[in-house]
Design an enzyme around this catalytic site. Structure first.
Site, short mmCIF file in Angstrom:
data_model
loop_
_atom_site.label_atom_id
_atom_site.label_comp_id
_atom_site.label_asym_id
_atom_site.label_seq_id
_atom_site.Cartn_x
_atom_site.Cartn_y
_atom_site.Cartn_z
N ARG A 5 50.12 34.46 -2.54
CA ARG A 5 49.60 35.17 -3.66
C ARG A 5 50.70 36.53 -3.98
O ARG A 5 51.36 36.83 -3.30
CB ARG A 5 48.26 36.23 -3.06
N ARG A 41 58.08 37.73 -10.37
CA ARG A 41 57.65 36.29 -10.35
C ARG A 41 58.78 35.48 -9.73
O ARG A 41 58.19 34.43 -8.91
CB ARG A 41 57.36 36.00 -11.78
N HIS A 77 50.29 27.20 -18.32
CA HIS A 77 49.09 27.60 -18.13
C HIS A 77 49.07 29.25 -17.99
O HIS A 77 50.00 29.73 -17.19
CB HIS A 77 48.81 27.19 -16.76
N THR A 89 38.73 33.52 -9.08
CA THR A 89 38.20 32.32 -9.68
C THR A 89 38.23 31.15 -8.87
O THR A 89 39.02 31.09 -8.04
CB THR A 89 39.01 31.93 -11.12
#
EC number: 1.1.1.27
Length: 334
Positions: free
Chosen positions: A100, A107, A194, A249
């Site tokens: 995570r 990034r 995405h 999620t």
């Protein structure tokens, strides 16, 4: 003295157990991994389910919890182990494991940490299931799908990212809500990367073949007085909102992955917006994975639909590809 088993059951034929035909493995038993596993079992898409994780106690607990629901399921065999031999002969492997992002982490650094994790996972998958299709779910999914393709040595049609399958489902739901119809009756696609830089294809958005562009030429643009563009912003923001509310999620992505798996195991030939190699498409010259409408059957990505995109949509796709490549080109040990 005969046992209860011997008294109860008379053997008619000694049949050697055959290999599973639709074995599915889920790597990672966190919230997303277990939502994928549950959705696969609920849809009856696997005749054997294997779970893999480094957390042995959680792994065993999740397996036991699912096995105790066997009466309500049609998947006879559920196995789990930290050793990848348990995944042998999988037809499909779903990868949900990964690092995570930490606060303030770039990034590139996040992706590099995931490269190091995937260097352990992917070769093990291919060792035990050399003919499998791999579905990558871990984020950032498009880059990790590229990494999986490079590390696995598999042909590109057998490495798929879950990509914009969920983004498109969210888009269809939110547009349908505004129109007062069922989500399945609104037809629209979100392509590209995405997440934040995904590309809504307003040029093709329609209901029953009636394109919204024919009713409102400015739909989805800054000139649109009805502000339909805001729906795409809601799609992008929705994951952040859910995480803010519940911490993660999982259910929708689990259902999305099961939807992809159904097309693969049933050889349906359905079209899904999933992440695939896009080099030499839409003027993209680099080896990057982005979501395009892909025909999925039992071999993986059988073909890609050549969608006629508006100029601004193509420009956004190319921009996504450039962003991804600028990260990928600096990765080490891929």
């Amino acid at each position: 003295m005969a046992s209860v088993h011997e008294k109860l059951i008379s053997t008619v034929a000694d049949c050697a157990p055959e290999q599973p035909r639709n074995k599915v493995t889920v790597v990672g038993v966190g919230q997303v991994g277990m939502a994928c596993a549950f959705s696969i079992l609920s849809g009856n898409y696997a005749d054997e389910l294997a779970l893999v994780d480094v957390l042995e106690d959680k792994l065993e607990g999740e397996m036991m919890d699912l096995l105790h629901g066997s009466v309500f399921l049609k998947t006879r065999k559920i196995v789990a182990n930290k050793d990848y031999s348990v995944t042998a002969n999988s037809r499909i492997v779903v990868v949900t494991a990964g690092a995570r992002q930490q606060e303030g982490e770039s990034r590139l650094n996040l992706v590099q940490r995931n490269v190091n994790i995937f260097k352990h996972i992917i070769p093990q998958i291919v060792k035990y299931s050399p003919n499998c299709v791999i579905i990558v779910v871990s984020n950032p999914v498009d880059i990790l799908t590229y990494i999986t393709w490079k590390l696995s040595g598999l042909p590109k049609h057998r490495v798929i990212g879950s990509g914009c399958n969920l983004d498109s489902a969210r888009f269809r739901y939110m547009m349908a809500e505004k129109l007062g119809i069922h989500a399945s009756s609104f037809h629209g696609w979100i392509l590209g990367e995405h997440g934040d830089s995904s590309v809504p294809v307003w040029s093709g958005a329609n209901v029953a073949g009636v394109c919204l562009k024919s009713l409102n030429p400015n739909v989805g643009t800054d000139k649109d007085q009805e502000n339909w563009k805001d729906v795409h912003k809601q799609v992008v923001d929705s994951a952040y909102k859910i995480i803010e509310l519940k911490g993660y999620t999982n259910w929708a992505i689990g259902l999305s992955v099961a939807d992809i798996i159904e097309s693969l195991v049933k050889n349906l030939g359905r079209v899904h917006p999933v992440s695939t190699m896009v080099k030499n498409m839409y003027g993209i010259n680099e080896e990057v994975f982005l979501s395009l409408p892909c025909v999925l059957n039992n071999c993986g990505v059988a073909s890609v639909i050549n969608v006629t995109l508006a100029d601004d949509e193509v420009a956004k796709l190319r921009k996504s590809a450039e962003t991804l490549w600028n990260i990928q080109k600096d990765l080490k040990d891929v």
